[in-house]
Scaffold this motif. Structure first.
Motif, PDB file in Angstrom:
ATOM      1  N   SER A   1      -2.724  -4.779  11.617  1.00 40.35           N
ATOM      2  CA  SER A   1      -1.825  -6.031  12.306  1.00 40.35           C
ATOM      3  C   SER A   1      -3.057  -6.455  13.395  1.00 40.35           C
ATOM      4  CB  SER A   1      -0.465  -5.724  12.635  1.00 40.35           C
ATOM      5  OG  SER A   1      -0.118  -6.884  13.125  1.00 40.35           O
ATOM      6  N   ALA A   2      -2.444  -6.412  14.542  1.00 45.95           N
ATOM      7  CA  ALA A   2      -3.411  -6.570  15.767  1.00 45.95           C
ATOM      8  C   ALA A   2      -4.401  -5.645  15.877  1.00 45.95           C
ATOM      9  CB  ALA A   2      -2.661  -6.554  16.988  1.00 45.95           C
TER      10      ALA A   2
ATOM     11  N   TYR B   1      -2.995  -5.474   6.662  1.00 49.01           N
ATOM     12  CA  TYR B   1      -2.552  -6.762   7.083  1.00 49.01           C
ATOM     13  C   TYR B   1      -3.058  -7.421   8.451  1.00 49.01           C
ATOM     14  CZ  TYR B   1       0.768  -2.962   8.458  1.00 49.01           C
ATOM     15  OH  TYR B   1       1.123  -1.730   8.862  1.00 49.01           O
ATOM     16  N   PRO B   2      -4.322  -7.359   8.467  1.00 47.04           N
ATOM     17  CA  PRO B   2      -5.024  -7.620   9.771  1.00 47.04           C
ATOM     18  C   PRO B   2      -4.572  -9.177  10.199  1.00 47.04           C
ATOM     19  CG  PRO B   2      -6.379  -7.998   8.119  1.00 47.04           C
ATOM     20  CD  PRO B   2      -5.291  -7.383   7.446  1.00 47.04           C
TER      21      PRO B   2
ATOM     22  N   GLU C   1       4.779  -7.791  -2.680  1.00 41.51           N
ATOM     23  CA  GLU C   1       5.818  -7.965  -1.626  1.00 41.51           C
ATOM     24  C   GLU C   1       5.501  -6.796  -0.587  1.00 41.51           C
ATOM     25  OE1 GLU C   1       9.429  -6.623  -3.536  1.00 41.51           O
ATOM     26  OE2 GLU C   1       8.574  -4.934  -4.723  1.00 41.51           O
ATOM     27  N   GLY C   2       6.284  -6.838   0.402  1.00 42.54           N
ATOM     28  CA  GLY C   2       6.159  -6.085   1.591  1.00 42.54           C
ATOM     29  C   GLY C   2       6.092  -6.902   2.974  1.00 42.54           C
ATOM     30  N   ASN C   3       7.014  -6.336   3.723  1.00 44.51           N
ATOM     31  CA  ASN C   3       7.085  -6.916   5.157  1.00 44.51           C
ATOM     32  C   ASN C   3       5.953  -6.449   6.029  1.00 44.51           C
ATOM     33  OD1 ASN C   3       9.665  -8.332   4.805  1.00 44.51           O
ATOM     34  ND2 ASN C   3      10.960  -6.622   5.093  1.00 44.51           N
ATOM     35  N   HIS C   4       5.688  -7.514   6.948  1.00 42.34           N
ATOM     36  CA  HIS C   4       4.776  -7.000   7.866  1.00 42.34           C
ATOM     37  C   HIS C   4       5.223  -5.810   8.470  1.00 42.34           C
ATOM     38  CE1 HIS C   4       1.140  -7.876  10.292  1.00 42.34           C
ATOM     39  NE2 HIS C   4       1.998  -7.414  11.605  1.00 42.34           N
TER      40      HIS C   4
ATOM     41  N   ASP D   1       4.239 -11.452   3.556  1.00 47.49           N
ATOM     42  CA  ASP D   1       4.029 -10.954   4.954  1.00 47.49           C
ATOM     43  C   ASP D   1       4.444 -12.215   5.778  1.00 47.49           C
ATOM     44  OD1 ASP D   1       3.214 -10.691   7.593  1.00 47.49           O
ATOM     45  OD2 ASP D   1       1.819  -9.121   7.014  1.00 47.49           O
ATOM     46  N   ARG D   2       5.519 -12.437   6.674  1.00 50.77           N
ATOM     47  CA  ARG D   2       5.936 -13.577   7.095  1.00 50.77           C
ATOM     48  C   ARG D   2       5.459 -13.690   8.625  1.00 50.77           C
ATOM     49  NH1 ARG D   2       6.014 -15.295   2.912  1.00 50.77           N
ATOM     50  NH2 ARG D   2       7.672 -15.237   1.390  1.00 50.77           N
TER      51      ARG D   2
END
Length: 280
Positions: free
Chosen positions: A114-115, A151-152, A233-236, A204-205
């Motif tokens: 992510s961040a 998920y960057p 599929e997969g949430n953040h 990822d929303r």
């Protein structure tokens, strides 16, 4: 195995926590064995560093036989370039202590989620830039040999995770086109970015999949070797996609489709660094 914690002082007076998990060598196996190392930058929107993307990832990398390190870099109110310089110092320590920590100095992978993925990719674009040189770092001493992103956060454009970008730049720079361009990483990829493994999910929303797609296209255009996996599929914040790394509300879920990514990374590392993984 040895575990340790050290402090890295930020240029704004903040402190980052540098943690190491170092597998010991044994006379009974191979006293001269060297291993790849993975430096993990957790996510958290540049407001914090998430434990879900820290020690569980380190333990997973240890399970594959890789030395693992975590950098809890300084977040808001710290702004650019504090985290960048803290990452440089963490990389310097890993390479400087490579012999002591049984690491192949040519097999150091920077990893971020992510961040933290933005921080890792930003560093991978700027490891030989003016910021690190001005603060006394030798670029070759801090150069990453590989990059792993989950998920960057990548862009400051239409698909931006604006919270991360705003926190990184701070209130005085967050709307300035010059600074927004600097932290939109798809615009600054060069051949000096290391070989990259990146994964994300379509659903990822928080950080749309387009962040990864923009970056991968830029890597390809620059001639950087890249492996990409986009899961359906997969949430953040999926992390390992297991119950262990789910949050207390169960919002992440037990995501069987993404649980394969560490095995894919293991194969990727073996392919990138055969001299450091010949014992596997």
């Amino acid at each position: 195995m040895r575990y340790f914690e050290e402090t890295i002082n930020g240029v704004d007076g903040s402190e980052a926590l540098f943690r190491g998990y170092v597998i010991s060598n044994s006379e009974a196996m191979d006293p001269d064995r060297v291993r790849p190392a993975v430096l993990i930058l957790p996510g958290g929107g540049y407001t914090r560093t998430s434990p879900r993307e820290a020690e569980p990832i380190a333990l997973k990398m240890l399970g594959y036989g890789y030395q693992a390190f975590i950098l809890d870099y300084s977040c808001a109110p710290s702004e650019y370039p504090v985290a960048l310089l803290e990452t440089a110092e963490a990389m310097r320590r890993i390479r400087t202590h490579a012999a002591e920590w049984h690491i192949d100095p040519d097999a150091i992978v920077i990893c971020g989620f992510s961040a933290g993925g933005h921080a890792a990719a930003f560093f991978s674009e700027r490891w030989n830039g003016a910021e690190v040189r001005e603060h006394g770092f030798d670029p070759e001493e801090i150069r990453p040999n590989g990059m792993l992103l989950g998920y960057p956060v990548i862009t400051s454009g239409p698909y931006a995770h604006r919270g991360s970008i705003d926190n990184l730049l701070g209130p005085e720079r967050k709307d300035d086109p010059k600074w927004l361009d600097l932290v939109s990483l798809e615009r600054h990829v060069t051949a000096d970015v290391p070989p990259t493994f990146v994964w994300t999910t379509v659903t990822d929303r928080s950080v749309p999949v387009q962040n990864t797609l923009l970056f991968v296209n830029a890597l390809v255009d620059a001639g950087v070797n890249v492996e990409v996996h986009i899961f359906p599929e997969g949430n953040h914040g999926s992390s390992l996609g297991t119950r262990e790394t789910d949050n207390p509300t169960g919002w992440i879920g037990n995501l069987t489709c993404v649980q394969i990514w560490p095995d894919l990374v293991d194969r990727w590392i073996q392919g990138r660094f055969p001299n450091a993984t010949s014992w596997k």
